[in-house]
Design an enzyme around this catalytic site. Structure first.
Site, PDB file in Angstrom:
ATOM      1  N   ARG A  25     -33.507  32.790 -11.592  1.00  0.00           N
ATOM      2  CA  ARG A  25     -33.586  31.189 -12.598  1.00  0.00           C
ATOM      3  C   ARG A  25     -33.606  30.342 -12.176  1.00  0.00           C
ATOM      4  NH1 ARG A  25     -30.250  29.893 -18.230  1.00  0.00           N
ATOM      5  NH2 ARG A  25     -32.532  30.029 -19.705  1.00  0.00           N
ATOM      6  N   ILE A  51     -36.266  25.552 -20.971  1.00  0.00           N
ATOM      7  CA  ILE A  51     -36.657  27.305 -20.684  1.00  0.00           C
ATOM      8  C   ILE A  51     -35.597  28.618 -21.265  1.00  0.00           C
ATOM      9  CG2 ILE A  51     -34.813  26.815 -18.807  1.00  0.00           C
ATOM     10  CD1 ILE A  51     -36.155  28.964 -16.970  1.00  0.00           C
ATOM     11  N   SER A  52     -36.578  29.715 -21.517  1.00  0.00           N
ATOM     12  CA  SER A  52     -35.355  30.168 -23.268  1.00  0.00           C
ATOM     13  C   SER A  52     -34.305  30.657 -22.063  1.00  0.00           C
ATOM     14  CB  SER A  52     -36.764  30.754 -23.590  1.00  0.00           C
ATOM     15  OG  SER A  52     -37.671  30.420 -23.793  1.00  0.00           O
ATOM     16  N   GLN A  53     -33.795  31.130 -23.006  1.00  0.00           N
ATOM     17  CA  GLN A  53     -32.824  31.785 -23.018  1.00  0.00           C
ATOM     18  C   GLN A  53     -33.102  33.180 -22.258  1.00  0.00           C
ATOM     19  OE1 GLN A  53     -30.996  33.378 -26.444  1.00  0.00           O
ATOM     20  NE2 GLN A  53     -29.159  33.241 -25.482  1.00  0.00           N
ATOM     21  N   PRO A  54     -32.017  33.829 -21.320  1.00  0.00           N
ATOM     22  CA  PRO A  54     -32.164  35.042 -20.473  1.00  0.00           C
ATOM     23  C   PRO A  54     -32.552  36.179 -21.256  1.00  0.00           C
ATOM     24  CG  PRO A  54     -30.646  33.901 -19.194  1.00  0.00           C
ATOM     25  CD  PRO A  54     -30.726  32.813 -20.757  1.00  0.00           C
TER      26      PRO A  54
END
Ligand code: SAM
Length: 207
Positions: A25, A51-54
């Protein structure tokens, strides 16, 4: 990150766990946020986008159920992280981004990482990508008021679409499966995404 935020939160699909273990990431976040790369949160990537939460990336990928035969359409390339994760599971990914600068940096990342099965387009993803339709899977990584009809029309029979739907303030992850031309919808996690702006999304106020 994968152990603490994904496996412990009951993501079980081995292909998702494996892909997220392999894609770093930190290569998808701006240099000044490198130290926060593996935080349990979305991060700003420029242009007011994230960028979205994992966990959300893992959950959406699991709900999408892609396999090695899947041709996937993603709306909202952003950093390219979600598409990079999908590139290790699916056959081919078309991804659309409305902000040209984000599109360009995502393309550079795919080139540097030698990811050759992701194709980045610029434009309004709410109208889909009719020239490459129909798709086995469609993933929308921005929040809309409803699933755009164009996208449903561009989904194959037995295909799956995953998208956050609700208001600009909060949404629910919807998973739709097309069966004999009709969409069967299930509701999943509550979530909060940046808005899907465009013809069949929220109004972009001329931006
Ligand atoms: N999938 C991304 C990632 O892995 O980094 C995160 C996506 S971010 C939460 C949402 C993205 O959707 C933003 O980059 C935004 O510019 C884009 N977007 C919003 N409306 C769009 C539209 N109509 N067409 C294409 N992209 C759109």
């Amino acid at each position: 990150m994968v152990e603490e935020q994904i496996v412990k939160r009951h993501i079980k699909d081995e292909r998702v766990i494996d892909a997220m273990s392999k894609i770093q990431r930190e290569l998808f976040v701006p240099p000044h946020l490198k130290n926060s790369s593996y935080d349990d949160s979305p991060l700003l990537i420029g242009g007011g986008q994230t960028i979205s939460q994992p966990y959300i990336v893992a959950r959406m990928t699991e709900l999408l159920r892609p396999d090695e035969h899947s041709v996937v359409l993603e709306i909202g390339t952003g950093s390219g992280y979600q598409a990079a994760v999908l590139s290790l599971i699916a056959k081919r990914i078309f991804t659309i981004e409305r902000i040209l600068e984000l599109k360009r940096s995502a393309e550079e990342r795919f080139k540097a990482l030698k990811i050759s099965n992701v194709f980045v387009m610029s434009g309004d993803g709410t109208i889909g990508l009719s020239q490459y339709a129909p798709f086995d899977r469609i993933i929308v990584t921005a929040a809309g008021p409803e699933i755009p009809k164009n996208l449903l029309d561009q989904l194959k029979d037995n295909g799956i679409i995953v998208m956050p739907v609700g208001t600009e303030a909060e949404q629910v992850l919807l998973r739709g499966e097309k069966k004999e031309g009709k969409i069967e919808i299930e509701e999943h996690d509550r979530c909060r995404f940046v808005p899907l702006l465009g013809k069949y999304g929220f109004s972009d106020n001329g931006v």
